[in-house]
Design a protein around this motif. Sequence first.
Motif, PDB file in Angstrom:
ATOM      1  N   ALA A  25       5.009  -8.677  -2.395  1.00 34.54           N
ATOM      2  CA  ALA A  25       3.605  -8.641  -1.974  1.00 34.54           C
ATOM      3  C   ALA A  25       2.780  -9.568  -2.868  1.00 34.54           C
ATOM      4  O   ALA A  25       3.246 -10.030  -3.913  1.00 34.54           O
ATOM      5  N   GLU A  26       1.554  -9.830  -2.454  1.00 34.22           N
ATOM      6  CA  GLU A  26       0.668 -10.695  -3.239  1.00 34.22           C
ATOM      7  C   GLU A  26      -0.620  -9.984  -3.623  1.00 34.22           C
ATOM      8  O   GLU A  26      -1.623 -10.613  -3.976  1.00 34.22           O
ATOM      9  N   GLY A  27      -0.562  -8.659  -3.571  1.00 31.10           N
ATOM     10  CA  GLY A  27      -1.700  -7.847  -3.956  1.00 31.10           C
ATOM     11  C   GLY A  27      -1.446  -6.414  -3.541  1.00 31.10           C
ATOM     12  O   GLY A  27      -0.411  -6.089  -2.956  1.00 31.10           O
ATOM     13  N   ILE A  28      -2.404  -5.543  -3.856  1.00 36.16           N
ATOM     14  CA  ILE A  28      -2.253  -4.125  -3.544  1.00 36.16           C
ATOM     15  C   ILE A  28      -3.482  -3.619  -2.803  1.00 36.16           C
ATOM     16  O   ILE A  28      -4.595  -4.113  -2.976  1.00 36.16           O
ATOM     17  N   ASN A  29      -3.248  -2.613  -1.963  1.00 40.44           N
ATOM     18  CA  ASN A  29      -4.305  -1.953  -1.207  1.00 40.44           C
ATOM     19  C   ASN A  29      -4.271  -0.482  -1.605  1.00 40.44           C
ATOM     20  O   ASN A  29      -3.275   0.198  -1.363  1.00 40.44           O
ATOM     21  N   SER A  76       0.838  -1.194   0.000  1.00 40.47           N
ATOM     22  CA  SER A  76       0.000   0.000   0.000  1.00 40.47           C
ATOM     23  C   SER A  76       0.871   1.242   0.000  1.00 40.47           C
ATOM     24  O   SER A  76       1.977   1.240   0.542  1.00 40.47           O
ATOM     25  N   GLY A  77       0.369   2.307  -0.621  1.00 42.38           N
ATOM     26  CA  GLY A  77       1.090   3.572  -0.655  1.00 42.38           C
ATOM     27  C   GLY A  77       1.734   3.820  -2.005  1.00 42.38           C
ATOM     28  O   GLY A  77       2.638   3.097  -2.411  1.00 42.38           O
ATOM     29  N   GLY A  78       1.257   4.798  -2.741  1.00 39.61           N
ATOM     30  CA  GLY A  78       1.875   5.151  -4.018  1.00 39.61           C
ATOM     31  C   GLY A  78       1.486   4.260  -5.179  1.00 39.61           C
ATOM     32  O   GLY A  78       2.130   4.302  -6.227  1.00 39.61           O
ATOM     33  N   ILE A  79       0.426   3.455  -5.029  1.00 38.82           N
ATOM     34  CA  ILE A  79       0.049   2.509  -6.087  1.00 38.82           C
ATOM     35  C   ILE A  79      -1.289   2.934  -6.690  1.00 38.82           C
ATOM     36  O   ILE A  79      -2.266   3.157  -5.966  1.00 38.82           O
ATOM     37  N   GLY A  80      -1.320   3.024  -8.024  1.00 37.91           N
ATOM     38  CA  GLY A  80      -2.555   3.471  -8.662  1.00 37.91           C
ATOM     39  C   GLY A  80      -2.756   2.941 -10.056  1.00 37.91           C
ATOM     40  O   GLY A  80      -3.731   3.290 -10.716  1.00 37.91           O
ATOM     41  N   ASP A  81      -1.840   2.069 -10.545  1.00 41.00           N
ATOM     42  CA  ASP A  81      -1.991   1.548 -11.895  1.00 41.00           C
ATOM     43  C   ASP A  81      -1.350   0.168 -12.014  1.00 41.00           C
ATOM     44  O   ASP A  81      -0.861  -0.388 -11.022  1.00 41.00           O
ATOM     45  N   GLY A  82      -1.340  -0.369 -13.239  1.00 41.51           N
ATOM     46  CA  GLY A  82      -0.798  -1.700 -13.460  1.00 41.51           C
ATOM     47  C   GLY A  82       0.675  -1.802 -13.154  1.00 41.51           C
ATOM     48  O   GLY A  82       1.159  -2.852 -12.710  1.00 41.51           O
ATOM     49  N   ARG A  83       1.412  -0.726 -13.371  1.00 43.01           N
ATOM     50  CA  ARG A  83       2.836  -0.731 -13.038  1.00 43.01           C
ATOM     51  C   ARG A  83       3.042  -0.946 -11.541  1.00 43.01           C
ATOM     52  O   ARG A  83       3.946  -1.680 -11.118  1.00 43.01           O
ATOM     53  N   GLY A  84       2.205  -0.311 -10.746  1.00 41.46           N
ATOM     54  CA  GLY A  84       2.307  -0.472  -9.307  1.00 41.46           C
ATOM     55  C   GLY A  84       1.988  -1.884  -8.864  1.00 41.46           C
ATOM     56  O   GLY A  84       2.628  -2.416  -7.951  1.00 41.46           O
ATOM     57  N   LEU A  85       0.990  -2.496  -9.507  1.00 40.38           N
ATOM     58  CA  LEU A  85       0.658  -3.885  -9.174  1.00 40.38           C
ATOM     59  C   LEU A  85       1.822  -4.809  -9.485  1.00 40.38           C
ATOM     60  O   LEU A  85       2.212  -5.638  -8.653  1.00 40.38           O
ATOM     61  N   GLY A 119      -5.267  -5.293 -16.965  1.00 42.33           N
ATOM     62  CA  GLY A 119      -4.839  -5.370 -18.359  1.00 42.33           C
ATOM     63  C   GLY A 119      -3.436  -4.835 -18.561  1.00 42.33           C
ATOM     64  O   GLY A 119      -2.613  -5.450 -19.259  1.00 42.33           O
ATOM     65  N   ASP A 120      -3.147  -3.690 -17.958  1.00 40.27           N
ATOM     66  CA  ASP A 120      -1.805  -3.112 -18.087  1.00 40.27           C
ATOM     67  C   ASP A 120      -0.756  -3.998 -17.419  1.00 40.27           C
ATOM     68  O   ASP A 120       0.352  -4.169 -17.940  1.00 40.27           O
ATOM     69  N   ALA A 121      -1.105  -4.564 -16.258  1.00 40.71           N
ATOM     70  CA  ALA A 121      -0.165  -5.430 -15.549  1.00 40.71           C
ATOM     71  C   ALA A 121       0.163  -6.669 -16.377  1.00 40.71           C
ATOM     72  O   ALA A 121       1.324  -7.091 -16.470  1.00 40.71           O
ATOM     73  N   GLU A 122      -0.860  -7.240 -16.999  1.00 41.57           N
ATOM     74  CA  GLU A 122      -0.637  -8.415 -17.845  1.00 41.57           C
ATOM     75  C   GLU A 122       0.285  -8.078 -19.014  1.00 41.57           C
ATOM     76  O   GLU A 122       1.213  -8.833 -19.341  1.00 41.57           O
ATOM     77  N   GLN A 123       0.059  -6.920 -19.631  1.00 42.51           N
ATOM     78  CA  GLN A 123       0.881  -6.512 -20.767  1.00 42.51           C
ATOM     79  C   GLN A 123       2.330  -6.280 -20.343  1.00 42.51           C
ATOM     80  O   GLN A 123       3.267  -6.628 -21.065  1.00 42.51           O
ATOM     81  N   ILE A 124       2.518  -5.715 -19.147  1.00 44.77           N
ATOM     82  CA  ILE A 124       3.877  -5.487 -18.651  1.00 44.77           C
ATOM     83  C   ILE A 124       4.601  -6.819 -18.440  1.00 44.77           C
ATOM     84  O   ILE A 124       5.749  -6.991 -18.824  1.00 44.77           O
ATOM     85  N   VAL A 125       3.905  -7.772 -17.812  1.00 47.67           N
ATOM     86  CA  VAL A 125       4.533  -9.064 -17.520  1.00 47.67           C
ATOM     87  C   VAL A 125       4.813  -9.847 -18.783  1.00 47.67           C
ATOM     88  O   VAL A 125       5.920 -10.355 -18.999  1.00 47.67           O
TER      89      VAL A 125
END
Length: 326
Positions: free
Chosen positions: A195-199, A178-187, A311-317
């Motif tokens: 971590a295993e997820g985001i808050n 948690s903290g500073g996360i707001g998009d797929g890059r952060g995930l 979707g963005d996280a999948e594309q990054i990975v």
Amino acid sequence: MAFKTRITEMLEIEHPIVQGGMQGVGYAELASAVSNAGGLGTLTALTQPSPEALREEIEKCRSMTDKPFAVNITVLPTILPPDYKGYAQAAIDGGVKIIETAGTQEVREIWEMVKPHGIKVLHKCTAVRHALSAERHGCDIISIDGFECAGHPGEDDIPGLILIPSAADKVKIPMLASGGIGDGRGLVAALALGAEGINMGTRFCATREAPIHDNVKAKYVENDERGTNLIFRKFKNTARVGKNDVSDEVVEISARPDSTFEDIRHLVAGAVGRELLQTGDLSKGIFWAGMVQGLIHDVPTCQELIDRIIGDAEQIVKGRLGEMLA
């Protein structure tokens, strides 16, 4: 595609994305929208005036989603403490299966109440030592909050890039970042750091379903990564809030050597903060906000936001990172 982690399995949600409890924001409209979009929505107990009102809000949320949702109970030092146990009992009676907690050590009394009912406890903390203590006392999930976060980031000032992997090295139970996360890059970054997820809190404030005035949502979009102020530092209760004329004044008054909390009380009172959220009059008080404002450029629905993050996280990975492998 969905990311499968211990968080999604334990909480029985589609995506490893949790909406944190937020005072004045965590109502059924937002919590149900997040849950319906595949994340975990959260009602904020102390947003309700009484345990009975929380019971009604739980029923309202259940009428709006058939997916899991949580109730946040934050225990903070106060002269006239709320009926924390009453709120916990309301969650138990309402059949809530996940409780998010934060605050002082007195929160352990809430854990002792809810655990016999098979309720999962998700505890938010800002230090590795606190995370390990919560794990020892039977919590199921840790949410580790970096210095970038809105609300109370603690007094250690450790950013997520260090705090998340430091906690992951020692904590055995599932952990949210948690903290500073707001998009797929952060995930993706959070998963890479252990971590295993985001808050997320601030990012969910800037959504269509967030029950706050459009002027406040526009301020989240307008502010950049520098658009926060740290207040209450001299009182050892540091809080990160959105930058506006009122929080600037709080910082200025607090910097005076002889200032006390009474000098700023009228500016930071909860009543004026609630009025700001409801009326959109940014001259009324302060509002919670994290550094992630620098990554907020629109006000989507919760469904659009979560779909975009996944979707963005999948594309990054699959794409960007995969293409870097020689």
